[in-house]
Design a protein around this motif. Structure first.
Motif, PDB file in Angstrom:
ATOM      1  N   THR A   7       0.839  -1.197   0.000  1.00 21.38           N
ATOM      2  CA  THR A   7       0.000   0.000   0.000  1.00 21.38           C
ATOM      3  C   THR A   7       0.876   1.250   0.000  1.00 21.38           C
ATOM      4  O   THR A   7       2.067   1.191   0.294  1.00 21.38           O
ATOM      5  CB  THR A   7      -0.936   0.041   1.225  1.00 21.38           C
ATOM      6  OG1 THR A   7      -0.140   0.084   2.422  1.00 21.38           O
ATOM      7  CG2 THR A   7      -1.852  -1.174   1.249  1.00 21.38           C
ATOM      8  N   HIS A   9       0.538   5.959   0.135  1.00 21.57           N
ATOM      9  CA  HIS A   9      -0.287   7.146   0.306  1.00 21.57           C
ATOM     10  C   HIS A   9      -0.147   8.010  -0.950  1.00 21.57           C
ATOM     11  O   HIS A   9       0.963   8.438  -1.292  1.00 21.57           O
ATOM     12  CB  HIS A   9       0.119   7.927   1.556  1.00 21.57           C
ATOM     13  CG  HIS A   9      -0.354   7.284   2.813  1.00 21.57           C
ATOM     14  ND1 HIS A   9       0.423   6.385   3.530  1.00 21.57           N
ATOM     15  CD2 HIS A   9      -1.541   7.378   3.483  1.00 21.57           C
ATOM     16  CE1 HIS A   9      -0.254   5.970   4.586  1.00 21.57           C
ATOM     17  NE2 HIS A   9      -1.446   6.545   4.584  1.00 21.57           N
ATOM     18  N   VAL A  12      -5.513  12.126  -3.886  1.00 21.95           N
ATOM     19  CA  VAL A  12      -6.821  12.036  -4.531  1.00 21.95           C
ATOM     20  C   VAL A  12      -7.640  13.258  -4.115  1.00 21.95           C
ATOM     21  O   VAL A  12      -7.271  13.980  -3.188  1.00 21.95           O
ATOM     22  CB  VAL A  12      -7.567  10.740  -4.128  1.00 21.95           C
ATOM     23  CG1 VAL A  12      -6.757   9.507  -4.498  1.00 21.95           C
ATOM     24  CG2 VAL A  12      -7.880  10.742  -2.638  1.00 21.95           C
ATOM     25  N   ARG A  14     -11.068  14.281  -2.441  1.00 20.53           N
ATOM     26  CA  ARG A  14     -12.148  13.697  -1.626  1.00 20.53           C
ATOM     27  C   ARG A  14     -13.500  13.875  -2.304  1.00 20.53           C
ATOM     28  O   ARG A  14     -14.390  13.029  -2.209  1.00 20.53           O
ATOM     29  CB  ARG A  14     -12.189  14.364  -0.249  1.00 20.53           C
ATOM     30  CG  ARG A  14     -10.990  14.112   0.639  1.00 20.53           C
ATOM     31  CD  ARG A  14     -11.278  14.630   2.050  1.00 20.53           C
ATOM     32  NE  ARG A  14     -11.624  16.049   2.049  1.00 20.53           N
ATOM     33  CZ  ARG A  14     -10.740  17.043   2.178  1.00 20.53           C
ATOM     34  NH1 ARG A  14      -9.455  16.752   2.316  1.00 20.53           N
ATOM     35  NH2 ARG A  14     -11.146  18.300   2.184  1.00 20.53           N
ATOM     36  N   THR A  23      -6.102  15.319  -0.859  1.00 14.96           N
ATOM     37  CA  THR A  23      -5.655  14.678   0.372  1.00 14.96           C
ATOM     38  C   THR A  23      -4.824  13.447   0.045  1.00 14.96           C
ATOM     39  O   THR A  23      -4.924  12.891  -1.050  1.00 14.96           O
ATOM     40  CB  THR A  23      -6.867  14.275   1.243  1.00 14.96           C
ATOM     41  OG1 THR A  23      -6.405  13.800   2.492  1.00 14.96           O
ATOM     42  CG2 THR A  23      -7.678  13.186   0.557  1.00 14.96           C
ATOM     43  N   LEU A  24      -3.995  13.043   0.989  1.00 16.86           N
ATOM     44  CA  LEU A  24      -3.258  11.791   0.859  1.00 16.86           C
ATOM     45  C   LEU A  24      -4.143  10.662   1.382  1.00 16.86           C
ATOM     46  O   LEU A  24      -4.604  10.691   2.515  1.00 16.86           O
ATOM     47  CB  LEU A  24      -1.961  11.851   1.653  1.00 16.86           C
ATOM     48  CG  LEU A  24      -0.833  12.696   1.060  1.00 16.86           C
ATOM     49  CD1 LEU A  24       0.320  12.810   2.050  1.00 16.86           C
ATOM     50  CD2 LEU A  24      -0.337  12.098  -0.254  1.00 16.86           C
ATOM     51  N   ALA A  25      -4.387   9.688   0.524  1.00 19.48           N
ATOM     52  CA  ALA A  25      -5.236   8.560   0.882  1.00 19.48           C
ATOM     53  C   ALA A  25      -4.486   7.257   0.628  1.00 19.48           C
ATOM     54  O   ALA A  25      -3.622   7.186  -0.249  1.00 19.48           O
ATOM     55  CB  ALA A  25      -6.527   8.586   0.061  1.00 19.48           C
ATOM     56  N   GLU A  26      -4.816   6.246   1.393  1.00 21.59           N
ATOM     57  CA  GLU A  26      -4.158   4.951   1.213  1.00 21.59           C
ATOM     58  C   GLU A  26      -4.738   4.248  -0.004  1.00 21.59           C
ATOM     59  O   GLU A  26      -5.953   4.140  -0.160  1.00 21.59           O
ATOM     60  CB  GLU A  26      -4.339   4.088   2.455  1.00 21.59           C
ATOM     61  CG  GLU A  26      -3.540   2.802   2.393  1.00 21.59           C
ATOM     62  CD  GLU A  26      -3.562   2.034   3.716  1.00 21.59           C
ATOM     63  OE1 GLU A  26      -3.754   0.816   3.674  1.00 21.59           O
ATOM     64  OE2 GLU A  26      -3.400   2.678   4.771  1.00 21.59           O
ATOM     65  N   ARG A  27      -3.854   3.803  -0.867  1.00 20.70           N
ATOM     66  CA  ARG A  27      -4.232   3.074  -2.062  1.00 20.70           C
ATOM     67  C   ARG A  27      -3.283   1.895  -2.235  1.00 20.70           C
ATOM     68  O   ARG A  27      -2.132   1.942  -1.784  1.00 20.70           O
ATOM     69  CB  ARG A  27      -4.165   3.967  -3.308  1.00 20.70           C
ATOM     70  CG  ARG A  27      -5.204   5.068  -3.367  1.00 20.70           C
ATOM     71  CD  ARG A  27      -6.607   4.489  -3.585  1.00 20.70           C
ATOM     72  NE  ARG A  27      -7.625   5.523  -3.712  1.00 20.70           N
ATOM     73  CZ  ARG A  27      -8.313   6.036  -2.716  1.00 20.70           C
ATOM     74  NH1 ARG A  27      -8.047   5.638  -1.466  1.00 20.70           N
ATOM     75  NH2 ARG A  27      -9.245   6.942  -2.923  1.00 20.70           N
ATOM     76  N   ARG A  54      -9.879  17.580 -10.413  1.00 16.22           N
ATOM     77  CA  ARG A  54     -10.171  17.918  -9.018  1.00 16.22           C
ATOM     78  C   ARG A  54     -11.474  18.696  -8.898  1.00 16.22           C
ATOM     79  O   ARG A  54     -12.253  18.515  -7.960  1.00 16.22           O
ATOM     80  CB  ARG A  54      -9.024  18.749  -8.457  1.00 16.22           C
ATOM     81  CG  ARG A  54      -9.103  19.035  -6.972  1.00 16.22           C
ATOM     82  CD  ARG A  54      -8.390  20.337  -6.658  1.00 16.22           C
ATOM     83  NE  ARG A  54      -9.163  21.496  -7.037  1.00 16.22           N
ATOM     84  CZ  ARG A  54      -8.655  22.615  -7.533  1.00 16.22           C
ATOM     85  NH1 ARG A  54      -7.353  22.732  -7.762  1.00 16.22           N
ATOM     86  NH2 ARG A  54      -9.450  23.631  -7.833  1.00 16.22           N
ATOM     87  N   ASP A  66      -8.243   6.690  -9.312  1.00 19.78           N
ATOM     88  CA  ASP A  66      -8.655   8.042  -8.943  1.00 19.78           C
ATOM     89  C   ASP A  66      -7.479   8.888  -8.473  1.00 19.78           C
ATOM     90  O   ASP A  66      -7.645  10.076  -8.174  1.00 19.78           O
ATOM     91  CB  ASP A  66      -9.743   8.007  -7.864  1.00 19.78           C
ATOM     92  CG  ASP A  66      -9.261   7.407  -6.545  1.00 19.78           C
ATOM     93  OD1 ASP A  66      -8.219   6.714  -6.537  1.00 19.78           O
ATOM     94  OD2 ASP A  66      -9.930   7.626  -5.515  1.00 19.78           O
ATOM     95  N   VAL A  67      -6.288   8.317  -8.401  1.00 18.78           N
ATOM     96  CA  VAL A  67      -5.090   9.085  -8.057  1.00 18.78           C
ATOM     97  C   VAL A  67      -4.770  10.029  -9.210  1.00 18.78           C
ATOM     98  O   VAL A  67      -4.741   9.622 -10.373  1.00 18.78           O
ATOM     99  CB  VAL A  67      -3.902   8.140  -7.782  1.00 18.78           C
ATOM    100  CG1 VAL A  67      -2.629   8.949  -7.523  1.00 18.78           C
ATOM    101  CG2 VAL A  67      -4.203   7.228  -6.605  1.00 18.78           C
TER     102      VAL A  67
END
Length: 332
Positions: A7, A9, A12, A14, A23-27, A54, A66-67
């Motif tokens: 995984t 960060h 993406v 929101r 924001t930084l999201a876990e992918r 965006r 979606d990144v």
């Protein structure tokens, strides 16, 4: 290098909105499919289509991450089926359907270019989207050739500064518009023959003056709106008008009689929806025609700033505020 994590960060949006929604999201770290490589991202360019995504004005194609991020320079860490293993450890600069704002991304090999040894990671990350866009629009659609004159609007942006460099390397004459006169000297160093501050000078009259009344052969426009009508006035007989964007609006009014009498051509394109085969074709031509000019320093991107991935929102704010002179790049 040891195996990548499972995984990561990545950046993406929101929800649709202003830069604060980034924001930084876990992918999951992606796995390369047939014809793909996994890149350890070294630098990723920031582009206006990212801003439009965006804002919710455009969306990635079905099945695409979606990144955000449409270009990156990275080191090949893993190869998908059918990809030669000798690419492992090599640096590539790649055009992406998405996923560049991350520590890891996948890229199609046929949409990637080898990074010249004398090109640093940041500069390489700033190039792919611009190389594909400028080559296709300026030289294929616009048919710009040696000795012709091109008018480049938005000359201080990432596309504009690269277009100046590429047009000059091709032996064309360049007239560039800019909103701040203090940027003129740098644009001349990049390759502009003449600069016009559009805030205090009529660019149509200036173009006619610089071409002894003939007009320019090609216009590369990012403004749209009323600029299109004025651009047609600045074009020479048989000239080509190429629209890349429409910062002042996509609805335009033009006089067809002007098109007919001057035998002008209108063109427009955007890179993201191009087919995989078309992007592969462009990559082959760019590798043959443009990479040697990058290798001998005749073409270089102008990088305004490099920011940490966590400051992606700041990079979008810079772009939207018009504070950028060149390209903004994110570094994981």
């Amino acid at each position: 290098m040891k195996n990548p994590p499972t995984t990561m960060h990545a950046v993406v949006a929101r929800e649709p909105g202003d830069a604060s929604v980034l924001t930084l999201a876990e992918r999951p770290v992606p796995t390369p499919a047939a014809g793909e490589v996994l890149l350890r991202v070294l630098a990723a360019g920031v582009n206006r289509p990212d801003v439009m995504q965006r804002q919710g004005l455009s969306k990635p194609a079905s099945g695409i991450t979606d990144v955000l991020g449409l270009e990156a320079c990275g080191e090949v860490i893993a190869c998908g089926p059918g990809v030669p293993q000798h690419l492992l450890g090599k640096r590539l600069m790649s055009l992406l359907p998405g996923g560049g704002y991350a520590p890891w991304c996948v890229a199609r090999v046929e949409h990637s270019l080898p990074v010249p040894d004398n090109l640093d990671d940041i500069s390489a990350g700033a190039l792919p989207e611009g190389l594909f866009t400028v080559w296709h629009n300026l030289f294929e659609l616009g048919q710009l050739t040696m000795g012709q004159t091109v008018l480049i609007h938005g000359a201080a942006g990432g596309i504009g500064t690269l277009a100046i460099s590429m047009a000059r390397a091709a032996g064309a004459k360049v007239i560039a518009t800019v909103g701040r006169s203090d940027r003129a000297a740098t644009l001349h160093k990049i390759g502009a023959d003449h600069t016009i501050c559009y805030r205090d000078t009529d660019f149509v009259a200036a173009c006619l003056d610089h071409t002894q009344g003939r007009g320019v052969d090609v216009v590369l426009d990012v403004v749209g709106g009323d600029y299109v009508r004025r651009n047609l006035q600045a074009l020479a007989f048989g000239g080509h008008h190429v629209s890349l964007s429409f910062l002042q609006g996509s609805s335009v009014q033009i006089e067809l009689l002007t098109l007919m009498q001057k035998q002008l051509s209108l063109h427009s394109s955007t890179m993201r929806p191009q087919s995989a085969d078309e992007k592969a074709r462009l990559a082959r031509i760019i590798a043959q025609r443009v990479l040697p000019l990058i290798d001998d320093h005749r073409i270089r991107p102008r990088v305004h700033a490099s920011l940490p991935l966590a400051e992606a929102a700041r990079s979008h704010e810079l772009l939207e505020n018009g504070d950028v002179f060149g390209k903004v790049v994110l570094v994981p």
